[in-house]
Design a protein around this motif. Structure first.
Motif, PDB file in Angstrom:
ATOM      1  N   THR A  31       0.830  -1.218   0.000  1.00 19.01           N
ATOM      2  CA  THR A  31       0.000   0.000   0.000  1.00 19.01           C
ATOM      3  C   THR A  31       0.861   1.264   0.000  1.00 19.01           C
ATOM      4  OG1 THR A  31      -0.264   0.156   2.414  1.00 19.01           O
ATOM      5  CG2 THR A  31      -1.868  -1.187   1.234  1.00 19.01           C
ATOM      6  N   GLY A  32       2.084   1.168   0.526  1.00 22.99           N
ATOM      7  CA  GLY A  32       2.998   2.320   0.486  1.00 22.99           C
ATOM      8  C   GLY A  32       3.276   2.727  -0.952  1.00 22.99           C
ATOM      9  N   TYR A  35       0.625   5.151  -2.181  1.00 24.88           N
ATOM     10  CA  TYR A  35       0.820   6.550  -1.754  1.00 24.88           C
ATOM     11  C   TYR A  35       1.976   7.168  -2.535  1.00 24.88           C
ATOM     12  CZ  TYR A  35      -2.554   5.727   1.891  1.00 24.88           C
ATOM     13  OH  TYR A  35      -3.734   5.444   2.545  1.00 24.88           O
ATOM     14  N   ARG A  36       3.006   6.355  -2.790  1.00 27.56           N
ATOM     15  CA  ARG A  36       4.139   6.848  -3.573  1.00 27.56           C
ATOM     16  C   ARG A  36       3.698   7.168  -5.007  1.00 27.56           C
ATOM     17  NH1 ARG A  36       9.361   5.617  -1.702  1.00 27.56           N
ATOM     18  NH2 ARG A  36       9.311   4.821   0.417  1.00 27.56           N
ATOM     19  N   ARG A  83      10.681   5.200  -6.114  1.00 26.17           N
ATOM     20  CA  ARG A  83      11.616   4.900  -5.020  1.00 26.17           C
ATOM     21  C   ARG A  83      12.619   6.016  -4.762  1.00 26.17           C
ATOM     22  NH1 ARG A  83       8.852   1.430  -2.118  1.00 26.17           N
ATOM     23  NH2 ARG A  83       7.606   0.288  -3.596  1.00 26.17           N
ATOM     24  N   SER A  91       5.382  11.395  -0.361  1.00 25.57           N
ATOM     25  CA  SER A  91       4.332  10.400  -0.093  1.00 25.57           C
ATOM     26  C   SER A  91       3.883  10.499   1.363  1.00 25.57           C
ATOM     27  CB  SER A  91       4.801   8.982  -0.426  1.00 25.57           C
ATOM     28  OG  SER A  91       5.901   8.626   0.360  1.00 25.57           O
ATOM     29  N   SER A  92       4.830  10.747   2.258  1.00 27.28           N
ATOM     30  CA  SER A  92       4.481  10.869   3.667  1.00 27.28           C
ATOM     31  C   SER A  92       3.624  12.126   3.893  1.00 27.28           C
ATOM     32  CB  SER A  92       5.776  10.917   4.479  1.00 27.28           C
ATOM     33  OG  SER A  92       5.532  11.038   5.831  1.00 27.28           O
ATOM     34  N   ALA A  95       0.061  11.626   2.336  1.00 27.65           N
ATOM     35  CA  ALA A  95      -0.663  10.596   3.091  1.00 27.65           C
ATOM     36  C   ALA A  95      -1.402  11.181   4.298  1.00 27.65           C
ATOM     37  CB  ALA A  95       0.298   9.502   3.551  1.00 27.65           C
ATOM     38  N   ARG A 101      -6.353   9.441   1.350  1.00 31.40           N
ATOM     39  CA  ARG A 101      -6.419   8.167   2.072  1.00 31.40           C
ATOM     40  C   ARG A 101      -7.703   7.410   1.720  1.00 31.40           C
ATOM     41  NH1 ARG A 101      -2.224   7.751   5.192  1.00 31.40           N
ATOM     42  NH2 ARG A 101      -2.935   5.680   5.712  1.00 31.40           N
ATOM     43  N   GLY A 121       1.668  -1.706   5.279  1.00 30.56           N
ATOM     44  CA  GLY A 121       1.436  -0.261   5.279  1.00 30.56           C
ATOM     45  C   GLY A 121       1.585   0.331   6.663  1.00 30.56           C
ATOM     46  N   ARG A 122       0.705   1.289   6.961  1.00 30.52           N
ATOM     47  CA  ARG A 122       0.765   1.951   8.273  1.00 30.52           C
ATOM     48  C   ARG A 122      -0.538   1.771   9.057  1.00 30.52           C
ATOM     49  NH1 ARG A 122       4.721   2.515   5.769  1.00 30.52           N
ATOM     50  NH2 ARG A 122       6.363   4.099   5.816  1.00 30.52           N
ATOM     51  N   ASP A 123      -1.641   1.555   8.309  1.00 36.17           N
ATOM     52  CA  ASP A 123      -2.975   1.571   8.937  1.00 36.17           C
ATOM     53  C   ASP A 123      -3.803   0.351   8.559  1.00 36.17           C
ATOM     54  OD1 ASP A 123      -3.160   2.113   6.261  1.00 36.17           O
ATOM     55  OD2 ASP A 123      -4.781   3.549   6.441  1.00 36.17           O
ATOM     56  N   ILE A 124      -3.136  -0.726   8.125  1.00 35.20           N
ATOM     57  CA  ILE A 124      -3.910  -1.879   7.639  1.00 35.20           C
ATOM     58  C   ILE A 124      -4.676  -2.544   8.790  1.00 35.20           C
ATOM     59  CG2 ILE A 124      -3.835  -4.036   6.299  1.00 35.20           C
ATOM     60  CD1 ILE A 124      -2.853  -1.480   4.788  1.00 35.20           C
ATOM     61  N   ARG A 172       9.987  11.029   8.692  1.00 30.88           N
ATOM     62  CA  ARG A 172       8.806  10.312   8.190  1.00 30.88           C
ATOM     63  C   ARG A 172       8.060   9.636   9.333  1.00 30.88           C
ATOM     64  NH1 ARG A 172       8.309   6.396   3.714  1.00 30.88           N
ATOM     65  NH2 ARG A 172      10.516   5.867   3.650  1.00 30.88           N
ATOM     66  N   ASP A 176       4.216  10.320   9.939  1.00 32.27           N
ATOM     67  CA  ASP A 176       3.297   9.188   9.815  1.00 32.27           C
ATOM     68  C   ASP A 176       2.572   8.895  11.127  1.00 32.27           C
ATOM     69  OD1 ASP A 176       4.229   9.027   7.237  1.00 32.27           O
ATOM     70  OD2 ASP A 176       5.443   7.234   7.524  1.00 32.27           O
ATOM     71  N   ARG A 179      -0.052  12.305  12.353  1.00 28.65           N
ATOM     72  CA  ARG A 179      -1.150  12.872  11.542  1.00 28.65           C
ATOM     73  C   ARG A 179      -2.496  12.531  12.184  1.00 28.65           C
ATOM     74  NH1 ARG A 179       0.311   8.523   7.171  1.00 28.65           N
ATOM     75  NH2 ARG A 179      -0.943   6.804   7.957  1.00 28.65           N
TER      76      ARG A 179
END
Ligand code: DC
Length: 215
Positions: A31-32, A35-36, A83, A91-92, A95, A101, A121-124, A172, A176, A179
């Motif tokens: 998922t990152g 966002y990228r 990358r 991306s950060s 996001a 989102r 990801g961060r919020d899965i 980051r 992350d 937020r």
């Protein structure tokens, strides 16, 4: 079966997710990378990401999808383009925008609703799939994560000072996790794995054991 792998940048999520998906023969969704991909589009189109109506317009004309493990933006394969350091930072930032989102989470849920999948990801585990069958949270010290990123960049021919890479990771982490919308944090029932002193194979072995035991 949905397997959620969350955690900060450089904790080894995507390497572990890729290996695990091969082992279990289920789909992997990075998922990152989504966002990228959107950050890359913002850069290319020179959109002002502080202007919400511009962002909404851009979202409505953007198509992000995966095919055979590759990420596509509006039909163009962009695995390498997303990358760069510039895209990582942006991306950060994008996001943190709730409209972005929502749009990307809808796509993630659509892909994974019809099949077994591993998402990182961060919020899965906290937001995208709160009922995931397994929730892992990978973490490691900023120094260990910075060293990994530094080696990864070096192998791609990018020479960046280790100190700068560690600082970028810390920035980051801050963005992350502070937020308002779906910040980075472990789900209440997540299994936390500190990868500072264990290698990738050991991480994957541990995860596989937990999954096979709990199935
Ligand atoms: O995992 P990554 O480093 O490729 O992610 C890039 C950025 O995207 C990260 O700094 C925060 C954001 N992101 C997010 O907010 N939620 C996700 N599920 C995945 C990534």
């Amino acid at each position: 079966m949905i397997i959620a792998i969350d955690g900060p940048a450089g904790a080894g999520k995507s390497s572990a997710a890729k290996k695990l998906s091969k082992k279990l023969e289920i789909e992997y969704i990075d998922t990152g990378a989504m966002y990228r991909a959107f950050a890359y589009k913002v850069l290319k189109s020179k959109c002002d990401y502080n202007n919400i109506s511009e962002i909404k317009k851009l979202l409505s004309t953007t198509k992000i999808n995966f095919n055979n493990g590759h990420i596509f933006l509006d039909g163009e394969k962009i695995d390498l383009q997303i990358r760069t350091n510039e895209v990582s930072k942006l991306s950060s930032q994008i996001a943190t925008i709730k409209e972005v989102r929502k749009n990307l989470v809808d796509i993630q849920r659509n892909i994974a609703n019809s099949k077994d999948a591993i998402l990182d990801g961060r919020d899965i585990g906290t937001h995208v799939f709160p009922d995931a069958s397994f929730k892992f949270f990978l973490t490691a010290s900023p120094e260990a994560r910075g060293k990994r990123r530094h080696l990864e960049l070096k192998s791609k021919g990018v020479n960046e000072k280790l100190e700068n890479v560690i600082n970028d990771i810390k920035k980051r982490d801050f963005n992350d996790s502070t937020r308002d919308v779906s910040p980075l944090k472990p789900a209440e029932n997540a299994i936390i794995i500190d990868t500072t002193n264990i290698n990738l194979n050991e991480v994957v072995k541990l995860m596989t054991e937990i999954i096979l035991e709990g199935k």
